[in-house]
Design an enzyme around this catalytic site. Structure first.
Site, short mmCIF file in Angstrom:
data_model
loop_
_atom_site.label_atom_id
_atom_site.label_comp_id
_atom_site.label_asym_id
_atom_site.label_seq_id
_atom_site.Cartn_x
_atom_site.Cartn_y
_atom_site.Cartn_z
N HIS A 1 0.82 -1.22 0.00
CA HIS A 1 0.00 0.00 0.00
C HIS A 1 0.85 1.27 0.00
O HIS A 1 0.33 2.36 -0.25
CB HIS A 1 -0.99 -0.01 1.17
CG HIS A 1 -0.42 0.24 2.52
ND1 HIS A 1 -0.31 -0.74 3.48
CD2 HIS A 1 0.06 1.37 3.10
CE1 HIS A 1 0.19 -0.22 4.58
NE2 HIS A 1 0.43 1.05 4.38
N ASP B 1 0.20 -7.62 1.49
CA ASP B 1 0.60 -6.22 1.63
C ASP B 1 2.11 -6.06 1.64
O ASP B 1 2.67 -5.25 2.38
CB ASP B 1 0.00 -5.59 2.89
CG ASP B 1 0.06 -4.05 2.85
OD1 ASP B 1 0.15 -3.51 1.73
OD2 ASP B 1 0.04 -3.43 3.92
N SER C 1 4.58 2.55 7.89
CA SER C 1 4.27 1.47 6.95
C SER C 1 5.51 1.03 6.19
O SER C 1 6.20 1.84 5.58
CB SER C 1 3.23 1.95 5.91
OG SER C 1 1.99 2.19 6.49
#
Length: 511
Positions: free
Chosen positions: A127, A157, A257
């Site tokens: 992402h 992911d 992230s």
């Protein structure tokens, strides 16, 4: 004196030979796996800190921080609810925004990444880099370099990117199977667009599934949402996500992230991916993808550019007291087999509907992640031992995993028909997009919708004439022939069409 001189000469020769051997290995490491390369890199650098006995994290932080990078991405489209140039993180899409999450194309986004090899392979989250027009990596010495995507996988992911640099600092990969609940861990990344930040906490749970990836897969496009409002029927999508997160209370915020979760030895045990929050910032729990799952995915990216995933070919539901009562079974532990897919590995091994999977490779199973992570590390053709409960008796079965292309659902197996769409069903005609139009809209590929037939798919989805179609099922298209070739590659019966409108707005249609 002569003897001392000979000893010194032998030592000098041995050292030169060792150094030469290392340099030779370094030059030829492209053919070696990430694990093999790291075994060479860290052969003479054993861990010196006990994971459970360290009194501080100074050495671990110092070892890891140089190998964690800041990733900034830019996009061609503009968001209707975001000011230009403001950095965002996909955490905001998952948590804290309330209501229905609408698709948008942010102008800029920010995340983190972890360097795996001196020649520039970097792991991050899917992402963080998905659909980005440009990916910039800011190294620990403040250099800014452009990265290219090697592979992405929304099911886990994970993403692998590459920068053309050498001699980069590397974070040592550890063994996430050895992680214990209660042990100290550090989260390293670039939260809230700050510089390198290290936070500490403990592992609070393992094999945690929070449904975040499946929710992302099931996000409705604007068109799907309008159709849902009119008909009350939401599109059905198969859940192919793999969630088996390491849960930690180390502070993780937007921008973390793709950053590193490491143990007190400074070894990478997870890739930070999500937070549990109602506000979009840290409220106590973060989640990381186990590095042992990531290793397999990353090797596939480097070898094939995509993931070669193996499947058992069954659908199941985790048992607990309530589910067991509904299914009228006595056991409250294990995975209850609901369906067995025709032509799958499970069917070939004799697994039947109503069986309960109790163990995988001799290890007890309590929830979906216990099985999914282990399968996620394997490839088509690999064998796995399952212990099943049938009619009160335990039985061991050896299942040979099959690839996605060889497994069909019971519905498609019975009908013998492909689930992909055709140009005839679309009810549209296409022409190659002029170079000027693609340049204006920032597209690298595309065909223009030149006509739409009433009553067909494009008409029912209200796809406008003149829309620039850039891809179908993840494949770029530049001609009607490309469209025809891309349509049969649909997965789970779902076809996805992406495009750009005349105003630069990105569109996505799934049917």
């Amino acid at each position: 004196m002569k003897r001392i001189g000979l000893i010194a000469l032998a030592a000098l020769f041995g050292g030169a030979a060792a150094l030469g051997g290392y340099k030779l290995l370094e030059r030829n490491q492209d053919g070696r796996s990430f694990t093999e390369q790291q075994n060479v890199l860290f052969a003479n650098n054993p861990a010196k800190i006990s994971s459970t006995g360290a009194v501080d994290f100074v050495q671990a932080a110092a070892a890891v921080s140089p190998g964690v990078v800041h990733i900034k991405t830019t996009y061609g489209g503009k968001s209707s609810d975001q000011s230009a140039g403001s950095p965002v993180d996909m955490f905001e899409e998952f948590f804290g925004r309330g209501g229905r999450s609408m698709p948008r194309a942010p102008r800029a986004a920010s995340g983190s990444g972890v360097i795996l090899t001196p020649d520039g392979y970097i792991v991050t989250n899917n992402h963080v880099v998905e659909n980005a027009d440009k990916i910039e990596v800011i190294l620990s010495d403040r250099r800014k370099v452009v990265a290219k995507v090697i592979g992405t996988d929304p099911n886990t992911d994970l993403a692998l990117i590459k920068v053309e640099e050498t001699g980069l600092p590397v974070v040592k990969m550890g063994n996430s199977d050895n992680v214990q609940i209660g042990e100290w861990v550090l989260a390293v990344g670039f939260p809230l667009d700050l510089q390198t930040t290290v936070t500490a906490g403990i592992v609070s749970a393992k094999a945690r599934s929070i449904g975040i990836l499946s929710r992302q897969q099931n996000q409705l496009t604007e068109q799907e949402y309008e159709e849902y409002r009119r008909t009350g029927k939401a599109p059905s999508r198969a859940n192919t996500s793999i969630e088996s997160f390491i849960q930690t209370d180390a502070a993780i915020n937007p921008g973390n992230s793709g950053g590193a979760l490491v143990n007190a030895n400074g070894e990478l045990i997870g890739i930070n991916a999500a937070i549990a929050s109602q506000t979009g910032t840290n409220e106590g729990y973060g989640f990381a993808i186990p590095v042992n799952l990531a290793k397999k995915i990353l090797e596939d990216f480097r070898k094939y550019g995509t993931v070669k995933r193996g499947y058992i070919g069954v659908s199941f539901v985790p048992l607990d007291a309530d589910v067991a009562e509904q299914l009228k079974v006595k056991d409250i532990n294990g995975l209850y087999v609901k369906d067995v897919i025709a032509n799958g590995g499970g069917a070939a091994a004799g697994i039947k509907e109503g069986d309960i999977i109790k163990k995988v490779e001799g290890q007890p199973i309590f929830d979906s992640p216990d099985l999914q992570e282990k399968i996620g590390r394997m490839s088509p053709g690999d064998k796995i031992n399952l212990t099943i409960l049938r009619e009160g008796a335990l039985k061991d079965v050896n299942v040979t995993l099959k690839g996605e292309s060889t497994v069909s659902t019971p519905k498609t197996a019975a009908s013998g028909k492909a689930t992909g769409a055709t140009i005839g069903k679309l009810g549209a005609t296409f022409a190659p997009a002029p170079a000027q139009l693609k340049a204006k809209l920032g597209a690298k590929s595309g065909v223009v919708v030149t006509a739409i037939e009433p009553g067909k798919v494009f008409d029912s989805l209200e796809i406008p004439k003149g829309l620039l179609i850039t891809g179908i099922n993840g494949r770029p298209v530049n001609s009607a022939k490309d469209v025809e070739a891309a349509l049969p590659t649909s997965k789970n019966g779902m076809t996805t069409i992406t495009g750009v409108g005349a105003d630069g707005q990105n569109y996505s249609f799934t049917f």
